[in-house]
Design an enzyme around this catalytic site. Structure first.
Site, short mmCIF file in Angstrom:
data_model
loop_
_atom_site.label_atom_id
_atom_site.label_comp_id
_atom_site.label_asym_id
_atom_site.label_seq_id
_atom_site.Cartn_x
_atom_site.Cartn_y
_atom_site.Cartn_z
N ASP A 4 34.39 32.55 36.61
CA ASP A 4 35.27 31.89 37.57
C ASP A 4 36.45 31.20 36.88
O ASP A 4 36.29 30.68 35.77
CB ASP A 4 34.46 30.87 38.38
CG ASP A 4 35.16 30.48 39.67
OD1 ASP A 4 36.12 31.17 40.06
OD2 ASP A 4 34.75 29.48 40.27
N ARG A 8 43.17 30.07 38.76
CA ARG A 8 43.72 28.77 38.33
C ARG A 8 44.36 28.89 36.95
O ARG A 8 45.40 28.30 36.68
CB ARG A 8 42.60 27.72 38.31
CG ARG A 8 42.32 27.12 39.67
CD ARG A 8 41.04 26.36 39.67
NE ARG A 8 39.89 27.27 39.65
CZ ARG A 8 38.65 26.92 39.30
NH1 ARG A 8 38.41 25.69 38.93
NH2 ARG A 8 37.68 27.79 39.34
N HIS A 21 43.35 37.67 36.25
CA HIS A 21 42.28 38.67 36.25
C HIS A 21 42.41 39.59 35.03
O HIS A 21 41.41 39.98 34.43
CB HIS A 21 42.31 39.49 37.54
CG HIS A 21 42.01 38.67 38.76
ND1 HIS A 21 40.96 37.79 38.82
CD2 HIS A 21 42.63 38.58 39.97
CE1 HIS A 21 40.94 37.20 40.01
NE2 HIS A 21 41.95 37.66 40.72
N LEU A 115 22.39 47.00 24.73
CA LEU A 115 22.68 46.01 25.77
C LEU A 115 22.76 46.72 27.12
O LEU A 115 23.48 47.71 27.26
CB LEU A 115 24.02 45.32 25.48
CG LEU A 115 24.56 44.40 26.58
CD1 LEU A 115 23.65 43.19 26.79
CD2 LEU A 115 25.98 43.92 26.25
N ARG A 172 28.14 29.75 34.34
CA ARG A 172 29.25 29.80 35.28
C ARG A 172 30.40 29.00 34.69
O ARG A 172 30.25 27.83 34.36
CB ARG A 172 28.87 29.21 36.64
CG ARG A 172 30.07 29.26 37.59
CD ARG A 172 29.77 28.81 39.00
NE ARG A 172 30.96 29.04 39.83
CZ ARG A 172 30.97 29.47 41.07
NH1 ARG A 172 29.83 29.72 41.67
NH2 ARG A 172 32.10 29.64 41.73
N ARG A 178 27.89 25.92 41.56
CA ARG A 178 27.15 26.59 42.65
C ARG A 178 26.86 28.03 42.26
O ARG A 178 27.42 28.55 41.30
CB ARG A 178 27.91 26.50 43.96
CG ARG A 178 29.32 27.01 43.89
CD ARG A 178 30.01 27.01 45.27
NE ARG A 178 31.42 27.27 45.11
CZ ARG A 178 32.39 26.38 45.21
NH1 ARG A 178 32.11 25.11 45.48
NH2 ARG A 178 33.65 26.72 45.03
C1 FPP Z 1 36.93 34.62 39.75
O1 FPP Z 1 38.13 33.93 39.47
C2 FPP Z 1 36.97 35.97 39.25
C3 FPP Z 1 36.91 37.09 40.00
C4 FPP Z 1 36.80 37.08 41.48
C5 FPP Z 1 36.97 38.42 39.42
C6 FPP Z 1 36.26 38.61 38.10
C7 FPP Z 1 36.94 39.69 37.42
C8 FPP Z 1 37.25 39.72 36.11
C9 FPP Z 1 36.79 38.70 35.13
C10 FPP Z 1 38.09 40.82 35.65
C11 FPP Z 1 37.41 41.78 34.77
C12 FPP Z 1 36.22 42.44 35.29
C13 FPP Z 1 35.92 43.73 35.00
C14 FPP Z 1 34.58 44.27 35.41
C15 FPP Z 1 36.86 44.62 34.29
P1 FPP Z 1 38.95 33.36 40.70
O2 FPP Z 1 40.00 34.35 41.05
O3 FPP Z 1 38.03 32.98 41.80
O4 FPP Z 1 39.60 32.09 40.06
P2 FPP Z 1 39.93 30.71 40.76
O5 FPP Z 1 38.60 30.09 41.11
O6 FPP Z 1 40.65 29.96 39.71
O7 FPP Z 1 40.78 31.01 41.95
#
Ligand code: FPP
Length: 230
Positions: A4, A8, A21, A115, A172, A178
């Site tokens: 997560d 941000r 991302h 893995l 997390r 959570r």
């Molecule tokens: C949460 O951050 C992250 C996600 C919803 C996507 C997770 C994806 C990646 C880490 C990209 C790579 C994954 C693969 C499988 C190639 P958020 O957008 O909720 O962040 P925020 O809480 O700051 O808004």
């Protein structure tokens, strides 16, 4: 791992969320390398929750494009490192090319055992439990199973991670404390590690810190600690 904080991280730099991302996918690569370094055999990452569809459609599209690119780019290297990739969750909502890419990655890496990397996509813990209950109910209805035969082991075998041991540790990032519908059944006795670090900044040292924290826990599984029972 609940990865997560991508959005941000990007916003703090005045960049679009997609930039976060992208950086998040680099962080995932580093985390996998560190997990391999430590000889850990199973890792499950929450890449896309069943609730993520409610994000703006442009962000959903960018995330799915990123998965597609990462799949094409990383599969060979993951295979070289003897990583077996498995996708968990309902893939039916994804495009044909993405589903094919997932299938291909699973096929190429299926015999690797260093893995097991589970990538949860369009996954929700409640949905997983519900589909297991439905399968068992169907078996009871058809007379193949008696309600008395349903126990935790049998239930577990109908969940999507039935081949994996229950996770020892949940990490997390991003400061929220959570579960967000991740592995609800499997986390019953898992140790929880919450980090304020935003996922794109999560590095080998943070993986090590989480493992160090885990090593200091007294796991009792509902029983007594070693000290108490001595
Ligand atoms: C949460 O951050 C992250 C996600 C919803 C996507 C997770 C994806 C990646 C880490 C990209 C790579 C994954 C693969 C499988 C190639 P958020 O957008 O909720 O962040 P925020 O809480 O700051 O808004």
């Amino acid at each position: 791992m609940v990865m997560d904080g991508n959005g941000r991280w990007a916003q703090r730099q005045g960049k679009p969320r997609s930039h976060g991302h992208q950086a998040g996918s680099e962080a995932l690569k580093r985390a996998v390398e560190r997990i391999l370094f430590h000889g850990i055999g199973h890792m499950t990452v929450y890449a896309f929750s069943s609730e993520n569809w409610s994000r703006p459609s442009i962000e959903v599209k960018q995330l799915l494009d990123l998965f597609m690119k990462a799949l094409n780019r990383e599969v060979r290297e993951l295979n070289d490192h003897e990583v077996c990739i498995r996708f968990v969750g309902d893939r039916s909502a994804f495009s044909r090319p993405l589903r094919d890419g997932m299938k291909r990655a699973e096929k190429i890496t299926r015999n690797n055992r260093k893995l097991i990397l589970n990538v949860a996509v369009n996954y929700g813990g409640r949905a997983d439990i519900t589909q297991a209950a439905r399968q068992l109910a169907t078996a009871v209805q058809s007379g193949q199973l008696s309600p008395a035969d349903i126990n935790e082991d049998l239930f577990d075998r109908h969940l999507s991670l039935h081949d994996d041991p229950a996770p020892d540790l949940l990490i997390r990032t991003g400061g929220e404390k959570r579960l967000s519908n991740f592995l609800l059944w499997q986390l019953a006795y898992t140790e929880l590690h919450f980090s304020d670090v935003l996922w794109p900044d999560f590095d080998a040292e943070h993986v090590d810190a989480a493992l160090h924290d885990f090593a200091s826990r007294d796991r009792r599984f509902g029983g007594l600690s070693r000290v108490q029972s001595a």
